[in-house]
Scaffold this active site. Structure first.
Site: not given
Ligand code: UGA
Length: 437
Positions: A267-269, A271-272
């Site tokens: 859910s992080c890399l 999206k970021d």
């Protein structure tokens, strides 16, 4: 000192559970009644190693669970906002939940005399803290540094090791403009982690950007090694793990995040990276490197598909077993998981898909329903399969030996994480990044 934590996802619940287990007075707030019910019954709404244990311990000590933001605001000296900032449909960051919380906070602040320190822990694009400050100022009629203060404090924990990372972070970053509050938050962390904890004090925009720079660099390392892995694939005799080990010994490079694989998910890399690329364009900058990092990541799945296609020929009705659905081991999270992407491609080719994962089957059923077959038994997946693809390096898969694959129809194993020794596999074994295939 009373602590409030608003938003009980991975970051909020891990933080609340660690603080509560250490006896800090904490109120954890969430608006989702189902989540609140589970958490109050000592059960985290997602799988995370050690979390249930810490949650139980903290609820028996000093953690209180609530749905009441106003009441929490009244009682708390420091309020951490750990509200989700998911990917919006256009690939940018969705700040709507955070902005809604800011309005609620502003409205609640109107009628209280306390001056809480509001700390944004959610990942937010540079400039967001200023925006949130303005929302709170407008709705409360109070000013930053007067009726409240606002700081940014990005989080670096990883899913799968959220508790360990919360117990022992490598760094604390505090961004803001109000020196007294920054000093108070610094003292809070020094008490929690000891005087030796590395703390960076800066302004809020820089703190926000540190988080994006950090995740962008991690993604860059992964795409770099995946690029090398693809080259190795075409150079007989090369082994990407030996290369990663060697270059990782160079202290200027470092060994972490050099494990080649099917690409980064979660859910992080993803999206970021996509948010940073869009943000760069908005501010008139050219994100050349970040675009390449993202492209390499997307191409990884296509490369795995091409290997399957080349080896199996006609794909229609071929039975493919997928071992591992979560985006990484020790997690039930399938957001942006490469496995899910691969299954979607294979379904388009009319393959028959059977899947196994120690934790992520329930979440995967929500996507594929009865379009694929699920099993809790690895041997059921292997039996009669034309091809097995190892996507997530769960510990249980590393225990498999060549003989475990004997009942496959065509004995072809594609290992995207290189969990076996090629020498010990006397079947057709293709390890991504080992160049003798
Ligand atoms: C990531 C960062 O690592 C955290 O520091 C950050 O706090 C978090 O995002 C966030 O922004 O909230 P996370 O997404 O939980 O953490 O997981 P990672 O351990 O970073 O793994 C991400 C993906 O990269 C996984 O799919 C993993 O399998 C893959 N990966 C990781 C590799 O393919 N190779 C590696 O060497 C490392």
């Amino acid at each position: 000192m009373q602590i409030g934590i608003i938003g009980l996802g991975f970051v909020g619940l891990s933080f609340a559970s660690v603080l509560g287990s250490k006896g800090y007075p904490v109120i954890g707030v969430d608006t989702n009644p189902e989540k609140i019910k589970m958490i109050s019954n000592n059960k985290a709404p997602f799988f995370e190693p050690k979390l249930d244990l810490f949650l139980k311990n903290s609820l028996s000590k000093s953690l209180i669970i609530s749905t009441n933001t106003k009441d929490t605001l009244k009682k708390s000296d420091i309020i951490f906002l750990t509200i989700g900032t998911p990917k919006s449909k256009d690939g940018y960051i969705d700040l709507s939940m955070l902005k809604k919380a800011a309005k609620d906070i502003g409205n609640s602040l109107k009628n209280i005399t306390q001056k809480p320190i509001i700390v944004i822990k959610s990942t937010v694009i540079p400039g967001t803290t200023d925006e949130i400050q303005k929302i709170i100022e407008k709705t409360s009629g109070k000013k930053n540094g007067n009726g409240f203060s606002i700081l940014t404090n990005p989080e670096f924990l990883r899913e799968g090791s959220a508790i360990n990372d919360t117990l022992k972070p490598h760094l604390v970053v505090i961004g803001g403009s109000e020196k007294n509050s920054m000093e108070k938050l610094k003292k809070f962390y020094e008490k929690l982690y000891g005087k030796k904890i590395k703390i960076i004090l800066t302004n809020s925009q820089t703190a926000e950007m540190i988080k994006y720079a950090n995740n962008s660099f991690l993604a860059t390392k992964i795409s770099f090694i995946n690029q090398i892995s693809s080259l190795c694939q075409n150079i007989a005799g090369t082994n990407v793990d030996d290369i990663a080990e060697a270059i990782g010994i160079d202290p200027r490079i470092g060994s972490a995040f050099l494990k080649a694989g099917p690409g980064y998910g979660g859910s992080c890399l993803p999206k970021d990276l996509s948010t940073m690329i869009k943000f760069s364009s908005k501010i008139g900058a050219e994100p050349i490197l970040l675009e390449a990092v993202e492209k390499i990541n997307e191409n990884q799945i296509e490369k795995i598909f091409q290997i399957i296609n080349k080896r199996l020929g006609k794909l229609k009705n071929k039975q493919i077993g997928i071992l591992g659905l979560s985006f990484k081991e020790d997690s039930d999270d399938i957001r942006e998981s490469r496995s899910i992407k691969l299954i979607k491609i294979l379904l388009k080719e009319k393959c028959k898909i059977k899947v196994h994962d120690p934790k992520a089957i329930t979440n995967t059923k929500l996507i594929f329903k009865n379009k694929i077959i699920y099993s809790n038994s690895i041997s059921t997946i292997i039996d009669k399969a034309d091809c097995i693809v190892i996507m997530t390096p769960w510990k249980e898969y590393t225990k498999l030996v060549s003989n475990d694959f004997k009942n496959m129809k065509k004995k072809l194993v594609i290992d995207t994480r290189r969990i076996f020794s090629k020498k010990k596999m006397n079947i057709e074994y293709i390890a991504l990044g080992i160049g003798d295939n």
